[in-house]
Design a protein around this motif. Structure first.
Motif, mmCIF file in Angstrom:
data_model
loop_
_atom_site.group_PDB
_atom_site.id
_atom_site.type_symbol
_atom_site.label_atom_id
_atom_site.label_comp_id
_atom_site.label_asym_id
_atom_site.label_seq_id
_atom_site.Cartn_x
_atom_site.Cartn_y
_atom_site.Cartn_z
ATOM 1 N N ALA A 215 0.828 -1.211 0.000
ATOM 2 C CA ALA A 215 0.000 0.000 0.000
ATOM 3 C C ALA A 215 0.862 1.260 0.000
ATOM 4 C CB ALA A 215 -0.924 -0.004 1.217
ATOM 5 N N PHE A 216 0.531 2.172 -0.904
ATOM 6 C CA PHE A 216 1.204 3.467 -0.975
ATOM 7 C C PHE A 216 0.302 4.489 -0.306
ATOM 8 C CE2 PHE A 216 3.149 0.919 -4.187
ATOM 9 C CZ PHE A 216 4.471 1.319 -4.217
ATOM 10 N N GLY A 217 0.638 4.832 0.947
ATOM 11 C CA GLY A 217 -0.165 5.790 1.695
ATOM 12 C C GLY A 217 0.116 7.215 1.271
ATOM 13 N N ALA A 218 -0.613 8.136 1.891
ATOM 14 C CA ALA A 218 -0.470 9.554 1.550
ATOM 15 C C ALA A 218 0.934 10.062 1.863
ATOM 16 C CB ALA A 218 -1.509 10.372 2.310
ATOM 17 N N GLN A 219 1.543 9.529 2.939
ATOM 18 C CA GLN A 219 2.874 9.992 3.322
ATOM 19 C C GLN A 219 3.925 8.894 3.344
ATOM 20 O OE1 GLN A 219 3.067 12.925 6.618
ATOM 21 N NE2 GLN A 219 0.879 12.559 6.890
ATOM 22 N N ALA A 220 3.495 7.641 3.425
ATOM 23 C CA ALA A 220 4.478 6.566 3.554
ATOM 24 C C ALA A 220 3.901 5.248 3.050
ATOM 25 C CB ALA A 220 4.919 6.420 5.013
ATOM 26 N N TYR A 221 4.797 4.380 2.678
ATOM 27 C CA TYR A 221 4.464 3.043 2.186
ATOM 28 C C TYR A 221 4.263 2.084 3.360
ATOM 29 C CZ TYR A 221 5.673 -1.550 0.151
ATOM 30 O OH TYR A 221 5.693 -2.862 -0.222
ATOM 31 N N TYR A 222 3.374 1.106 3.194
ATOM 32 C CA TYR A 222 3.236 0.045 4.187
ATOM 33 C C TYR A 222 2.718 -1.206 3.487
ATOM 34 C CZ TYR A 222 -1.777 1.352 4.314
ATOM 35 O OH TYR A 222 -3.088 1.620 3.995
ATOM 36 N N LEU A 223 2.755 -2.329 4.178
ATOM 37 C CA LEU A 223 2.244 -3.582 3.635
ATOM 38 C C LEU A 223 1.589 -4.360 4.766
ATOM 39 C CD1 LEU A 223 5.210 -6.102 3.080
ATOM 40 C CD2 LEU A 223 5.456 -3.961 4.324
ATOM 41 N N TYR A 224 0.674 -5.265 4.398
ATOM 42 C CA TYR A 224 -0.011 -6.027 5.442
ATOM 43 C C TYR A 224 -0.539 -7.343 4.872
ATOM 44 C CZ TYR A 224 -4.193 -3.841 3.344
ATOM 45 O OH TYR A 224 -5.170 -3.411 2.469
ATOM 46 N N TRP A 225 -0.734 -8.305 5.795
ATOM 47 C CA TRP A 225 -1.244 -9.619 5.422
ATOM 48 C C TRP A 225 -1.841 -10.279 6.657
ATOM 49 C CZ3 TRP A 225 3.826 -8.304 6.039
ATOM 50 C CH2 TRP A 225 4.564 -8.998 7.002
ATOM 51 N N LYS A 226 -2.680 -11.287 6.430
ATOM 52 C CA LYS A 226 -3.285 -12.023 7.535
ATOM 53 C C LYS A 226 -2.549 -13.344 7.728
ATOM 54 C CE LYS A 226 -7.628 -11.713 8.562
ATOM 55 N NZ LYS A 226 -9.129 -11.805 8.554
#
Length: 419
Positions: A215-226
């Motif tokens: 995910a490319f957020g408004a200010q920073a990148y992040y990633l996620y999974w279950k």
């Protein structure tokens, strides 16, 4: 371990025909146990010397092992043990604002395997120990001296160890790298700090296990999974002009880092939800994300580098651990097949340099997209679906992930082709 190479005889008095019969491995993380196990498989005795006082199973967050990395672990009999405790990532998607696009994949390769770094350390240590590799803890290298018959390592506790060769698997802050070349470049800083947290799975009830979202957020990148247990794991890449090592980053209270992350992801969905619901007790601060520039000298005399000590691509590649594993096994093949350390090390560099530097360059390009800014994000939203529809994934990543090591083949032809 000590050596006397004036005789090329084994313990039973029979000639071995191999100039290199013993090795000191500096570093017990990922590359160290792998190369030691592979060396033993090749008939070369190896002892791992680790600076920490004991095996550290809690260091760092999660990492991905690419299909090529897991296949390399199969060579030393560790692949299935890793698969058993990893989460296979069947699909990946990319999200920019409200736009989400499924990423293409390769046909006929197994999925990425997500594993906690500490768990991987334990599996590799146990496999090496079962094979007969000896581990020495509390052995922080300070110097090494070469002689006509071997190399002697000096440790901070006043002890020494001697073998035919010394292998530096001591990470991005490698001491062995500076012993080989005092002017060798240090690991570069990507401008990003790494964090990992966990939240209850019911926060995103529709999220399926085994799907990773970038995910490319408004200010920073992040990633996620279950995870398979239902929890959601997420990783944050926080832009920071100030470089902070793991030790330095952990000097800041966890609550302060979470405050910054909640502010950074306040305008993102589900970034805001992930940051707000992260428990400080399970929040991991991992410090700066590194990337290694090309290293001019991979070896000198009886000393050589493997893993992050010589090639540390950014985490954007998903290949850091896999490349370290590959290099450990390829180095063992070269020492097995070639008559002396000089020719073995030269062949090892020929086989490995082009591959790892090409992947490192790809990671550097990806890093630049992690902070696109508001205009860049809008451009990505428009172009992303078209880009991935036109992308030839086989051409761009097939050569990386389909790479396989033929342990039984002799290495000379491979080195000649690469050179």
């Amino acid at each position: 371990m000590s050596t006397n190479s004036s005789s090329n005889a084994s313990a039973d008095g029979k000639p071995t025909g191999r100039a290199v019969r013993t090795a000191l491995v500096i570093g017990g993380g990922i590359a160290g146990p792998v190369v030691a196990t592979a060396l033993l498989k090749a008939g070369i005795e190896a002892v791992v010397h680790e600076a920490y006082p004991q095996l550290d199973e809690g260091i760092g967050g999660s990492l991905a092992l690419a299909p090529n990395g897991v296949a390399a672990l199969d060579v030393i009999g560790a692949g299935d043990a890793v698969r058993a405790i990893s989460l296979p990532i069947a699909r990946a998607v990319m999200s920019v604002g409200a736009k989400t696009v499924a990423l293409p994949g390769l046909e006929g390769v197994e999925p990425l395997q997500l594993i906690r770094r500490g768990d991987l350390h334990r599996v590799l240590h146990d496999r090496a120990a079962d094979a007969g590799v000896v581990f020495e803890y509390g052995k922080r290298l300070v110097d090494a001296q070469e002689g006509p018959d071997g190399v002697t390592a000096h440790f901070t506790d006043g002890t020494t160890a001697t073998a035919h060769v010394l292998i530096g698997a001591d990470g991005v802050r490698s001491t062995v790298r500076t012993l080989i070349d005092a002017d060798a470049p240090s690991a570069g800083y990507t401008g990003l700090l790494s964090f990992q947290g966990y939240v209850p799975g019911d926060l995103l009830p529709d999220l399926e296990p085994g799907i990773m979202t970038f995910a490319f957020g408004a200010q920073a990148y992040y990633l996620y999974w279950k995870q398979a247990d239902g929890r959601i794991t997420w990783g944050a890449n926080l832009p920071s002009k100030q470089y902070l090592s793991l030790t330095e980053a952990r000097q800041t209270p966890t609550e302060e880092w979470l405050r910054q992350l909640r502010e950074t992801y306040a305008d993102d969905t589900p970034g805001e939800l992930l940051a707000r619901n992260t428990d400080p007790e399970t929040f991991a601060v991992n410090g700066a994300i590194h990337i290694m520039p090309p290293i001019p000298h991979w070896h000198r005399g009886r000393m050589v580098l493997i893993g992050d000590a010589v090639h540390a691509p950014s985490n954007s590649t998903g290949q850091g651990a896999s490349l370290a594993i590959e290099s450990g096994i390829q180095l063992a093949r070269c020492l097995r097949d070639l008559p002396d350390a000089t020719s073995a090390f030269a062949a090892y560099e020929q086989v490995r340099r082009e591959r790892v530097e090409k992947i490192t360059k790809r990671g550097a390009r990806t890093n630049r997209t992690k902070t696109p800014g508001p205009i860049g994000r809008k451009v990505m939203q428009v172009t992303m679906p078209v880009f991935f529809r036109l992308l030839n994934f086989e051409k761009s990543l097939g050569w990386e992930q389909r790479y396989r090591i033929d342990w039984d083949a002799r290495v000379e032809a491979e080195a000649k082709a690469a050179g």
